[in-house]
Design an enzyme around this catalytic site. Sequence first.
Site, mmCIF file in Angstrom:
data_model
loop_
_atom_site.group_PDB
_atom_site.id
_atom_site.type_symbol
_atom_site.label_atom_id
_atom_site.label_comp_id
_atom_site.label_asym_id
_atom_site.label_seq_id
_atom_site.Cartn_x
_atom_site.Cartn_y
_atom_site.Cartn_z
ATOM 1 N N ARG A 68 0.877 -1.150 -0.068
ATOM 2 C CA ARG A 68 -0.088 -0.108 0.051
ATOM 3 C C ARG A 68 0.889 1.360 0.082
ATOM 4 N NH1 ARG A 68 -3.246 -0.672 5.036
ATOM 5 N NH2 ARG A 68 -1.483 -1.646 5.741
ATOM 6 N N ASN A 95 -6.116 -2.770 2.151
ATOM 7 C CA ASN A 95 -5.998 -4.363 2.170
ATOM 8 C C ASN A 95 -7.403 -4.915 2.301
ATOM 9 O OD1 ASN A 95 -3.144 -4.503 2.300
ATOM 10 N ND2 ASN A 95 -3.147 -4.234 4.477
#
Length: 127
Positions: A52, A70
């Site tokens: 990320r 996520n």
Amino acid sequence: MCPLPLPAAAVAASRTPLRLLGRGLAAAMSTAKRLKSVDYEVFGRVQGVCFRMYTEDEAKKQGVVGWVKNTSKGTVTGQLQGPEEKVDSMMTWLSRVGSPSSRIDRTNFSNEKIISKLQYSNFSIRY
């Protein structure tokens, strides 16, 4: 019949290529201004490997907006928006590069469309 004087011939010859060039530039500029939106989901080893964070950094470098997060099933999902060619470049990055420790098995893209304006002002990590 006398040939045109050299300056007039040079001017006449230069007009056509400039008109064609102008049309090409206009077409290229209209394509460059198109905004694209796409949703994505990345499968593989993409959690616990800073995926990320790297995605956010790359999106900011590329000049696209949207988000990444996520999922509970071990994937990373999100949305990209921006100029079409920049979104396309980011889609390639999500499919082939990722974070240094990640392993991308596949990336699914959905809801790919041309949009009239951006829905986000930046790129962010969602939790």
